[in-house]
Scaffold this motif. Structure first.
Motif, PDB file in Angstrom:
ATOM      1  N   TYR A 113       0.819  -1.208   0.000  1.00  0.00           N
ATOM      2  CA  TYR A 113       0.000   0.000   0.000  1.00  0.00           C
ATOM      3  C   TYR A 113       0.858   1.266   0.000  1.00  0.00           C
ATOM      4  CZ  TYR A 113      -4.137  -2.826   0.863  1.00  0.00           C
ATOM      5  OH  TYR A 113      -5.157  -3.724   0.760  1.00  0.00           O
ATOM      6  N   GLN A 114       1.982   1.226   0.650  1.00  0.00           N
ATOM      7  CA  GLN A 114       2.864   2.385   0.672  1.00  0.00           C
ATOM      8  C   GLN A 114       3.464   2.656  -0.702  1.00  0.00           C
ATOM      9  OE1 GLN A 114       5.624   1.510   3.799  1.00  0.00           O
ATOM     10  NE2 GLN A 114       4.164   1.948   5.413  1.00  0.00           N
ATOM     11  N   LEU A 115       3.581   1.616  -1.519  1.00  0.00           N
ATOM     12  CA  LEU A 115       4.148   1.772  -2.853  1.00  0.00           C
ATOM     13  C   LEU A 115       3.141   2.321  -3.857  1.00  0.00           C
ATOM     14  CD1 LEU A 115       6.231  -1.513  -3.054  1.00  0.00           C
ATOM     15  CD2 LEU A 115       7.078   0.802  -2.644  1.00  0.00           C
ATOM     16  N   ILE A 116       1.872   2.271  -3.513  1.00  0.00           N
ATOM     17  CA  ILE A 116       0.832   2.806  -4.385  1.00  0.00           C
ATOM     18  C   ILE A 116       0.627   4.268  -4.010  1.00  0.00           C
ATOM     19  CG2 ILE A 116      -1.586   2.639  -5.070  1.00  0.00           C
ATOM     20  CD1 ILE A 116      -1.455  -0.315  -4.332  1.00  0.00           C
ATOM     21  N   PHE A 117       0.786   5.138  -4.997  1.00  0.00           N
ATOM     22  CA  PHE A 117       0.749   6.569  -4.691  1.00  0.00           C
ATOM     23  C   PHE A 117      -0.664   7.152  -4.725  1.00  0.00           C
ATOM     24  CE2 PHE A 117       5.126   6.900  -4.256  1.00  0.00           C
ATOM     25  CZ  PHE A 117       5.742   6.174  -5.261  1.00  0.00           C
ATOM     26  N   ALA A 153      -4.412   7.491  -3.720  1.00  0.00           N
ATOM     27  CA  ALA A 153      -5.306   7.093  -2.632  1.00  0.00           C
ATOM     28  C   ALA A 153      -6.497   6.313  -3.188  1.00  0.00           C
ATOM     29  CB  ALA A 153      -5.790   8.322  -1.864  1.00  0.00           C
ATOM     30  N   LYS A 154      -6.954   6.681  -4.377  1.00  0.00           N
ATOM     31  CA  LYS A 154      -8.088   6.000  -4.997  1.00  0.00           C
ATOM     32  C   LYS A 154      -7.714   4.563  -5.333  1.00  0.00           C
ATOM     33  CE  LYS A 154     -11.423   7.519  -5.565  1.00  0.00           C
ATOM     34  NZ  LYS A 154     -12.534   7.501  -4.611  1.00  0.00           N
ATOM     35  N   ILE A 207     -17.457   4.330  -0.644  1.00  0.00           N
ATOM     36  CA  ILE A 207     -17.507   2.889  -0.913  1.00  0.00           C
ATOM     37  C   ILE A 207     -18.449   2.613  -2.081  1.00  0.00           C
ATOM     38  CG2 ILE A 207     -18.249   0.637  -0.011  1.00  0.00           C
ATOM     39  CD1 ILE A 207     -15.675   1.547   1.307  1.00  0.00           C
ATOM     40  N   MET A 208     -19.652   3.171  -2.037  1.00  0.00           N
ATOM     41  CA  MET A 208     -20.630   2.918  -3.096  1.00  0.00           C
ATOM     42  C   MET A 208     -20.125   3.419  -4.448  1.00  0.00           C
ATOM     43  SD  MET A 208     -23.060   1.083  -2.121  1.00  0.00           S
ATOM     44  CE  MET A 208     -23.972   1.228  -3.632  1.00  0.00           C
ATOM     45  N   LYS A 209     -19.542   4.612  -4.466  1.00  0.00           N
ATOM     46  CA  LYS A 209     -19.039   5.151  -5.723  1.00  0.00           C
ATOM     47  C   LYS A 209     -17.912   4.285  -6.267  1.00  0.00           C
ATOM     48  CE  LYS A 209     -17.501   9.426  -5.643  1.00  0.00           C
ATOM     49  NZ  LYS A 209     -16.978  10.781  -5.857  1.00  0.00           N
ATOM     50  N   ASP A 210     -17.005   3.858  -5.396  1.00  0.00           N
ATOM     51  CA  ASP A 210     -15.861   3.060  -5.828  1.00  0.00           C
ATOM     52  C   ASP A 210     -16.283   1.658  -6.275  1.00  0.00           C
ATOM     53  OD1 ASP A 210     -14.198   5.176  -5.385  1.00  0.00           O
ATOM     54  OD2 ASP A 210     -13.408   4.422  -3.490  1.00  0.00           O
TER      55      ASP A 210
END
Length: 66
Positions: A6-10, A12-13, A46-49
């Motif tokens: 997770y830290q490697l993914i820049f 937030a989405k 959550i619903m939108k994603d």
């Protein structure tokens, strides 16, 4: 998933999407309340994603309710 991952993914989405997919893959189903509790994201987020993810995965993600 590993915290380092997770830290490697820049984005937030993207991190949110991976967290949602991990939970759904593990449990095979979930309510918005469970996803909110597990991720800490808001119910509207959550619903939108989940709707966006459904656009990518089609019929493999089934939405029931609103």
């Amino acid at each position: 998933m590993n915290t380092l991952f997770y830290q490697l993914i820049f984005s937030a989405k993207t991190t949110c999407w991976f967290e949602l997919l991990e939970i759904l893959e593990t449990t095979e189903q979930g309510t918005v309340a469970i996803l909110v509790k597990s991720t800490g994201f808001g119910s509207r987020t959550i619903m939108k994603d989940v709707k966006v993810l459904k656009g990518y995965f089609g019929d493999t993600i089934q939405l029931i309710g609103d």
